[in-house]
Design a protein around this motif. Sequence first.
Motif, mmCIF file in Angstrom:
data_model
loop_
_atom_site.group_PDB
_atom_site.id
_atom_site.type_symbol
_atom_site.label_atom_id
_atom_site.label_comp_id
_atom_site.label_asym_id
_atom_site.label_seq_id
_atom_site.Cartn_x
_atom_site.Cartn_y
_atom_site.Cartn_z
ATOM 1 N N GLN A 5 23.638 -24.212 -0.193
ATOM 2 C CA GLN A 5 24.011 -24.833 1.071
ATOM 3 C C GLN A 5 22.779 -25.014 1.958
ATOM 4 O OE1 GLN A 5 26.227 -22.349 3.750
ATOM 5 N NE2 GLN A 5 27.062 -24.071 4.885
ATOM 6 N N ARG A 8 20.749 -27.873 0.529
ATOM 7 C CA ARG A 8 21.448 -29.153 0.651
ATOM 8 C C ARG A 8 21.413 -29.664 2.088
ATOM 9 N NH1 ARG A 8 25.895 -27.324 -0.893
ATOM 10 N NH2 ARG A 8 26.920 -27.120 1.114
ATOM 11 N N THR A 9 21.490 -28.755 3.052
ATOM 12 C CA THR A 9 21.558 -29.161 4.455
ATOM 13 C C THR A 9 20.187 -29.165 5.132
ATOM 14 O OG1 THR A 9 22.054 -26.893 5.144
ATOM 15 C CG2 THR A 9 23.934 -28.357 4.709
#
Length: 94
Positions: A5, A8-9
């Motif tokens: 996460q 990805r962010t």
Amino acid sequence: LKNAQYLRTGKEGGALLDAANVKLLEALLQDDDPHAQPRLSTLKVGDRLVAGHFGLQCAGTLHYWFPVYDEAFAAYSPARLLMKHVLHAASEAG
């Protein structure tokens, strides 16, 4: 899931990407201090992890640190469902 996460962010400074932070969490997991208990909560569909949370319980307070969910299940709000179960369990435990 949490590291994926972060990546990805675009969270370059994600807490679990730092080896020192991971070492601290590993130490907390090994410690048996009754005033600082690590808590891992998970929500699964079959064998698949769809949401998770790692935090620290100090006396009657749960510190909400690292929530994560599988994006494939985002339409079902798995993190909210997990939190509902965590709160219910906390209420039952007093």
